[in-house]
Design an enzyme around this catalytic site. Structure first.
Site, PDB file in Angstrom:
ATOM      1  N   GLY A 350       0.836  -1.191   0.000  1.00 23.20           N
ATOM      2  CA  GLY A 350       0.000   0.000   0.000  1.00 23.20           C
ATOM      3  C   GLY A 350       0.863   1.229   0.000  1.00 23.20           C
ATOM      4  O   GLY A 350       2.077   1.161   0.163  1.00 23.20           O
ATOM      5  N   ALA A 351       0.194   2.343  -0.215  1.00 23.94           N
ATOM      6  CA  ALA A 351       0.933   3.596  -0.238  1.00 23.94           C
ATOM      7  C   ALA A 351       0.291   4.553   0.735  1.00 23.94           C
ATOM      8  O   ALA A 351      -0.905   4.561   0.923  1.00 23.94           O
ATOM      9  CB  ALA A 351       0.913   4.185  -1.640  1.00 23.94           C
ATOM     10  N   GLY A 352       1.116   5.322   1.376  1.00 25.28           N
ATOM     11  CA  GLY A 352       0.584   6.308   2.302  1.00 25.28           C
ATOM     12  C   GLY A 352       1.141   7.661   1.975  1.00 25.28           C
ATOM     13  O   GLY A 352       1.991   7.812   1.116  1.00 25.28           O
ATOM     14  N   GLU A 356       5.648   4.365   1.431  1.00 23.46           N
ATOM     15  CA  GLU A 356       4.988   3.176   0.948  1.00 23.46           C
ATOM     16  C   GLU A 356       5.278   1.991   1.842  1.00 23.46           C
ATOM     17  O   GLU A 356       6.263   1.976   2.563  1.00 23.46           O
ATOM     18  CB  GLU A 356       5.453   2.883  -0.480  1.00 23.46           C
ATOM     19  CG  GLU A 356       4.636   3.672  -1.470  1.00 23.46           C
ATOM     20  CD  GLU A 356       5.444   4.225  -2.619  1.00 23.46           C
ATOM     21  OE1 GLU A 356       6.661   3.996  -2.672  1.00 23.46           O
ATOM     22  OE2 GLU A 356       4.832   4.886  -3.470  1.00 23.46           O
ATOM     23  N   VAL A 357       4.409   1.004   1.773  1.00 20.97           N
ATOM     24  CA  VAL A 357       4.575  -0.173   2.600  1.00 20.97           C
ATOM     25  C   VAL A 357       4.814  -1.386   1.698  1.00 20.97           C
ATOM     26  O   VAL A 357       4.077  -1.599   0.737  1.00 20.97           O
ATOM     27  CB  VAL A 357       3.319  -0.417   3.472  1.00 20.97           C
ATOM     28  CG1 VAL A 357       3.557  -1.577   4.416  1.00 20.97           C
ATOM     29  CG2 VAL A 357       2.967   0.835   4.240  1.00 20.97           C
ATOM     30  N   LYS A 371       7.810  -0.168   6.109  1.00 21.12           N
ATOM     31  CA  LYS A 371       7.339   1.158   5.735  1.00 21.12           C
ATOM     32  C   LYS A 371       8.524   2.006   5.328  1.00 21.12           C
ATOM     33  O   LYS A 371       9.481   2.151   6.080  1.00 21.12           O
ATOM     34  CB  LYS A 371       6.633   1.833   6.905  1.00 21.12           C
ATOM     35  CG  LYS A 371       5.249   1.294   7.131  1.00 21.12           C
ATOM     36  CD  LYS A 371       4.518   2.115   8.168  1.00 21.12           C
ATOM     37  CE  LYS A 371       3.111   1.592   8.362  1.00 21.12           C
ATOM     38  NZ  LYS A 371       2.376   2.366   9.371  1.00 21.12           N
ATOM     39  N   ASP A 468      -5.106   7.703  17.964  1.00 24.52           N
ATOM     40  CA  ASP A 468      -5.747   7.544  16.653  1.00 24.52           C
ATOM     41  C   ASP A 468      -6.292   6.126  16.488  1.00 24.52           C
ATOM     42  O   ASP A 468      -6.056   5.469  15.495  1.00 24.52           O
ATOM     43  CB  ASP A 468      -4.772   7.907  15.531  1.00 24.52           C
ATOM     44  CG  ASP A 468      -5.487   8.179  14.205  1.00 24.52           C
ATOM     45  OD1 ASP A 468      -6.727   8.345  14.221  1.00 24.52           O
ATOM     46  OD2 ASP A 468      -4.819   8.213  13.162  1.00 24.52           O
TER      47      ASP A 468
END
Ligand SMILES: *[C@@H]1O[C@H](CO)[C@@H](O)[C@H](O)[C@H]1NC(C)=O
Ligand SMILES: *[C@@H]1O[C@H](CO)[C@@H](O)[C@H](O)[C@H]1NC(C)=O
Ligand SMILES: *[C@@H]1O[C@H](CO)[C@@H](O)[C@H](O)[C@H]1NC(C)=O
Ligand SMILES: *[C@@H]1O[C@H](CO)[C@@H](O)[C@H](O)[C@H]1NC(C)=O
Ligand SMILES: *[C@@H]1O[C@H](CO)[C@@H](O)[C@H](O)[C@H]1NC(C)=O
Ligand SMILES: *[C@@H]1O[C@H](CO)[C@@H](O)[C@H](O)[C@H]1NC(C)=O
Ligand SMILES: *[C@@H]1O[C@H](CO)[C@@H](O)[C@H](O)[C@H]1NC(C)=O
Ligand SMILES: *[C@@H]1O[C@H](CO)[C@@H](O)[C@H](O)[C@H]1NC(C)=O
Length: 668
Positions: A350-352, A356-357, A371, A468
């Site tokens: 995935g991307a944040g 990215e992960v 990460k 969070d």
């Protein structure tokens, strides 16, 4: 280390990168008409969705075009803020487009201004709109907090001056020859800052689509400014979204949009906060650098940043101590590079917003999630390491385990245990996957999360507030055991400390308790609140934020559950998928516990240890809940002077609950 002073100094560092959340407000034009499912129009709209992002990047940040013929023709526009990196631009447009399609199910016209680090726009329609000024529909947002009355006059004159200057600049700006001039997207774009007493700065951003004339551009912006003055005068920030223009101002650096402006020394950060509530700590806190802020926002967001102003001398001492410890969890960059196949696309999980992960397999066969910190996140090497050491010491079956990190030059990597089953929200909020979560599984998930939080709050050597907690931060292992993830916003308290205070609020709307949103106060009870929201979500299978309609006071899951409580119909909440296989009394008891967790007054919320007992021991009787904590930014009649509230689609930031994580760091 281990001294509480040192711990609390260390911990406020962002180490983990929340996934990117496009915090957007999609506006579906209800007046435009609808199309039928599976119609050619819908197919064309899907084609647009799949091609727009690449077309926008291929055209330097601005693209208009259409697909189809006759009545089925879909016109579309995509645009990024000038200067956006192509990849970030593409992400922004894709996410915006996707959100538009999933929100506006059958409207022939819609638009969304969206973005995390910067602004992007996606718009489509069955009619050609190129060159045509579109003022409607308008979607306004405002900050629920007010500017202090005694400062209002001065404030207004600064704001008016700024508005005037900017409208002139935006609408007269031809293509600017500086770095961003290559794209049309920079044609009508301006941002500026004006210092204002007490609140430091007013930061303002304006943009029009480049197809309209400069006269129309000023018209659009002026009418947005008028709207703000008529309806939201006195508020501490507004966002006005129209198809043709964007107007926003805030008292803080939003969307990372203000890169080259010096932050003056803080004055009073948050004047409405009851000053007697602010602990000594806050003095340090207001030093913090950067990022997203105070009562927040739904449209657009997520910033980051980091910086460290600390007690330098003391810190240096610790660093020496810590760095030896840190070596033990440090991986070589080459090792991780090899483990992830050179960060290959195929291994990407995935991307944040911050990186990215990737999935990786270490030499010994251990699966890991890596990460990769984007280079721009300005966190110091030393601080990064120190934080890693703190988090690496946490060990609990219900927490995602940090195995180590790697630092090489600018590259910062975090290595986590690999958790195979994605996150809770992936299952919970998808009708087809939700069926896999029977009551036994959900019961186990609730229990696991509560044990994880209890560990953070009291059973570990540190006292940690996560800040969070939400369904997307709960990962599930192969046996569907929950693991709490993402400690990027976590804070470590001294053992005797009970309340912290920040001028910068981080977290996710809908999961944040009122005292935190309003006053920036957080404590273990803020995590309890978020946990309560999760219990309600897990039982109902509904997102807290999925209740957007203002049906009286019901505008989110929490208020909805309260209404059910009042009507003595709590069982109505239960996801039909688990009604059959569960003991309804037990489920209702859990809802009741959830309701206790979301009480408005933190003191009324039970402690995690009490909750744990309530969950496991059915003979403990539960107190009667009071109305839950949630506040309304646009209670009819109070903010809508002269307007019929039912006619307005306005939303306050706090009411338009979205999945945005507001990320901020206040290194102290
Ligand atoms: C559009 O969607 C809404 C809600 O999903 C539905 O009530 C309405 O009937 C739909 N209209 C058409 C023309 O399909
Ligand atoms: C839009 O396109 C993206 C990328 O091609 C895809 O992942 C997404 O599912 C699409 N959205 C819809 C609603 O079809
Ligand atoms: C795209 O923009 C250009 C220039 O503004 C305009 O001439 C053209 O008609 C637009 N294309 C579509 C499909 O709207
Ligand atoms: C984007 O470009 C492709 C060709 O690369 C084209 O086929 C497609 O129609 C374009 N999309 C839009 C929305 O015009
Ligand atoms: C061009 O952009 C720069 C930086 O954004 C700004 O200072 C300058 O005034 C702009 N020039 C014009 C002609 O708008
Ligand atoms: C801006 O660019 C145009 C054409 O590229 C050029 O004629 C003009 O001199 C430039 N202006 C400045 C201030 O650099
Ligand atoms: C605003 O945020 C950006 C990105 O996080 C940062 O580079 C910039 O320095 C900040 N500006 C101010 C005034 O804080
Ligand atoms: C501020 O705090 C004091 C003491 O805690 C309290 O008496 C007072 O009512 C508070 N004022 C406001 C406006 O909350």
């Amino acid at each position: 280390m281990g001294k509480k002073s040192s711990v609390s100094i260390l911990c406020f560092i962002l180490i983990s990168f929340s996934p990117i959340f496009v915090s957007a407000q999609q506006t579906c034009d209800e007046a435009s008409g609808t199309f039928k499912p599976n119609s050619p129009y819908e197919k064309n709209r899907l084609l647009i969705n799949s091609t727009l992002a690449s077309n926008v990047t291929a055209h330097a940040g601005y693209f208009n075009g259409s697909i189809g013929v006759g009545l089925d023709r879909v016109y579309a526009l995509g645009m990024c803020a000038p200067g956006a990196e192509p990849q970030a631009c593409s992400h922004c447009v894709q996410a915006a487009s996707d959100s538009l399609l999933s929100t506006c199910l059958n409207q022939t016209e819609a638009f969304v201004w969206s973005g995390d680090e910067f602004l992007c726009l996606v718009r489509y329609s069955s009619k050609s709109f190129s060159g045509v000024l579109a003022l409607e529909p308008i979607t306004p947002f405002y900050n629920v907090m007010d500017v202090r009355k005694e400062n209002q006059k001065e404030f207004d004159s600064v704001l008016d001056g700024l508005v005037l200057r900017m409208i002139t600049r935006v609408s007269s700006s031809e293509r600017n020859n500086s770095s961003t001039s290559l794209s049309l997207s920079g044609k009508y774009y301006a941002k500026d800052v004006a210092p204002v007493p007490v609140y430091r700065n007013i930061l303002m951003l304006m943009q029009c689509t480049p197809d309209i004339s400069s006269k129309d551009c000023s018209l659009c912006l002026e009418s947005s400014v008028d709207y703000y003055k008529k309806v939201y005068h006195g508020k501490r920030g507004v966002i006005m979204l129209r198809p043709s223009c964007f107007f926003r101002w805030e008292l803080y650096n939003f969307s990372g949009a203000f890169d080259h402006i010096n932050d003056p020394p803080p004055l009073l950060d948050s004047p409405s906060v009851n000053l007697t509530d602010i602990t000594k700590k806050d003095k340090n806190i207001s030093r913090g650098v950067v990022a997203a802020i105070v009562v927040v926002i739904v449209v657009i967001i997520v910033l980051i940043s980091v910086g460290m102003f600390m007690f330098k001398r003391r810190k240096k001492k610790q660093d020496i101590q810590l760095s030896t410890e840190a070596e033990s969890v440090q991986f070589g960059f080459k090792t991780i590079e090899a483990a992830t196949g050179n960060f290959s696309e195929a291994n990407k999980l995935g991307a944040g917003g911050f990186g990215e992960v990737y999935k990786g397999i270490l030499m010994n066969g251990t699966e890991v999630a890596v990460k990769k910190h984007s280079k721009t996140a300005g966190q110091g090497e030393r601080e990064f390491k120190n934080e890693v050491v703190v988090v690496a010491r946490l060990q609990h079956i219900n927490l995602v385990r940090l195995l180590g990190f790697s630092l090489q030059g600018e590259e910062k990597l975090l290595v986590y245990e690999f958790v195979p089953n994605k996150s809770l929200d992936y299952f919970l909020f998808d009708a087809s996957k939700r069926v896999q979560l029977d009551w036994t599984v959900r019961h186990n998930i609730i229990g696991g999360i509560s044990r994880g939080i209890l560990y953070l709050h009291q059973d570990s050597r540190l006292k940690i507030i996560h800040r969070d907690l939400k369904a997307s931060n709960i990962l599930l292992d192969a046996d569907m055991n929950p693991k709490i993830a993402d400690f990027g916003t976590a804070r470590i308290f001294g053992m005797n400390q009970t309340v912290g205070n920040t001028s910068r609020v981080v977290g996710t709307f809908g999961y944040m308790p009122p005292e935190y949103v309003i006053h920036g106060q957080f404590s273990m009870k803020s995590d309890v609140y978020s946990f309560g929201v999760m219990i309600l979500e897990i039982i109902s299978g509904k997102k807290n934020s999925s209740f957007r309609q203002m049906d009286g006071l019901v505008n989110n899951l929490v208020t909805y559950v309260w209404r059910l409580w009042e009507n003595k119909s709590l069982p109505d909440l239960v996801d039909p998928g688990i009604k059959e296989d569960s003991n309804i009394d037990e489920v209702v008891r859990y809802i009741h516990i959830g309701l206790l967790c979301v009480q408005g007054n933190p003191a009324d919320r039970p402690k995690m240890s009490t909750i744990q007992q309530m969950l496991t021991t059915s003979s403990i009787s539960l107190p009667v809940p009071l109305p839950p904590g949630f506040f309304f930014g646009n209670r009819p009649g109070t903010t809508m002077s002269g307007l019929d509230p039912s006619q307005s689609s306005s939303k306050s930031y706090t009411c338009s609950v979205d999945e945005a994580t507001i990320t901020d760091v206040n290194p102290r």
